[in-house]
Design an enzyme around this catalytic site. Sequence first.
Site, PDB file in Angstrom:
ATOM      1  N   HIS A 254       0.829  -1.214   0.000  1.00 55.94           N
ATOM      2  CA  HIS A 254       0.000   0.000   0.000  1.00 55.94           C
ATOM      3  C   HIS A 254       0.867   1.269   0.000  1.00 55.94           C
ATOM      4  O   HIS A 254       0.430   2.318   0.461  1.00 55.94           O
ATOM      5  CB  HIS A 254      -0.952   0.036   1.212  1.00 55.94           C
ATOM      6  CG  HIS A 254      -1.773  -1.203   1.373  1.00 55.94           C
ATOM      7  ND1 HIS A 254      -2.949  -1.416   0.676  1.00 55.94           N
ATOM      8  CD2 HIS A 254      -1.581  -2.309   2.137  1.00 55.94           C
ATOM      9  CE1 HIS A 254      -3.453  -2.588   1.016  1.00 55.94           C
ATOM     10  NE2 HIS A 254      -2.631  -3.154   1.892  1.00 55.94           N
TER      11      HIS A 254
ATOM     12  N   SER B  99      14.917  21.236 -15.574  1.00 53.23           N
ATOM     13  CA  SER B  99      13.680  21.991 -15.720  1.00 53.23           C
ATOM     14  C   SER B  99      13.905  23.183 -16.642  1.00 53.23           C
ATOM     15  O   SER B  99      14.990  23.761 -16.682  1.00 53.23           O
ATOM     16  CB  SER B  99      13.206  22.478 -14.352  1.00 53.23           C
ATOM     17  OG  SER B  99      12.186  23.445 -14.475  1.00 53.23           O
TER      18      SER B  99
ATOM     19  N   GLU C  31       9.450   8.617 -17.230  1.00 52.81           N
ATOM     20  CA  GLU C  31       8.076   9.074 -17.418  1.00 52.81           C
ATOM     21  C   GLU C  31       7.585   8.789 -18.826  1.00 52.81           C
ATOM     22  O   GLU C  31       6.407   8.434 -19.036  1.00 52.81           O
ATOM     23  CB  GLU C  31       7.991  10.574 -17.127  1.00 52.81           C
ATOM     24  CG  GLU C  31       8.199  10.908 -15.658  1.00 52.81           C
ATOM     25  CD  GLU C  31       8.270  12.400 -15.384  1.00 52.81           C
ATOM     26  OE1 GLU C  31       8.302  12.781 -14.205  1.00 52.81           O
ATOM     27  OE2 GLU C  31       8.301  13.192 -16.352  1.00 52.81           O
TER      28      GLU C  31
END
Length: 348
Positions: free
Chosen positions: A45, A166, A179
């Site tokens: 979890h 970034s 990603e």
Amino acid sequence: QVALDFRLYVLKSGAQVAEKIRELVEALRDIASRHADTLMPGYTHLQHAQPVSLAYHLLAYAFMFRRDYERFASSRERNNLSPLGSAALAGTPHPINRELVAQQLGFAGVTPNAMDSVSDRDFALEILFNVSVLMTHASRLCEELILWSSQEFGFVTISDAYSTGSSIMPQKKNPDVAELIRGKTGRVNGNLVALLTVMKGLPLAYNKDMQEDKEGVFDSVATALASLEILKQMLKTAKFNEQNMLAMTRRGHLTATDLADYLVREKNVPFRQAHFITGKAVAYAENLGLDLSELNAQQLASVDESLDAGAVKFLDLNASKEARKSQGGTANESVAAQIEILNGWLKV
């Protein structure tokens, strides 16, 4: 002839993807071989559960990918049949030798029914399914690399070659490659659903709808080949931060189960009561600002008289890991056996 060529393409592409899977499993095996003693939290979890090794965690993915390889191998065995000579749908009155042509083309045999042969696209659906499951596994691994590379985890540093800065914030390094692999999984899943939808309402035999069978397969194969190669290189160049992993094992009271097991096994305490006593020990540790594994014998004894000095060794994180030496467990002995299984498989 189109059905023949497409089947040959799928067989060849499946073999190429399978080879990339083997290379990825080998990379995971190599990393695991170096990290049997690297402690980290095991999760359920997404909550701290029990101490495991990094080797053990990565081997879970190695065995996932081995199953992916086996799916491709199984599909090849099932679909390595030549449809050539089926004609339009009913076979041909001309004296042909389908078996000879199949042998010359490298097939194991011929398809047994001509009508099925011209309308079958199971082989295309299978490679799309196989790629979808494969990419789902790759996506899960990438998700963990993304989480692990965050400041909150700090378990891994991804190489600059597989991350980007970034556009605005100069301090950031984003796990963009992981990603992208995660994102492309949705794309290959869509290719599978698209072809399933095309095929679901088609009567026998050939229908022009089936021209839609190729684009998704070409795309999924190309996506899988590129993703596997990049994922392999990203793992091989990643740096795992062992000290951060170890520090996180001291949060969340990961040896609570070991303490309860000690009470049951050594003190004959019913598990319901052992669970309650362990909960008291956890609460006591939290009040002191400590992890359960950091309590000494005197502190344990103040919680409950059944917690004597013998309980202390069961709170040790490494001892907890090493206690789980059942087949498939996280102890070094079990991890070594799992690596040997992969060694034997990779030699095949």
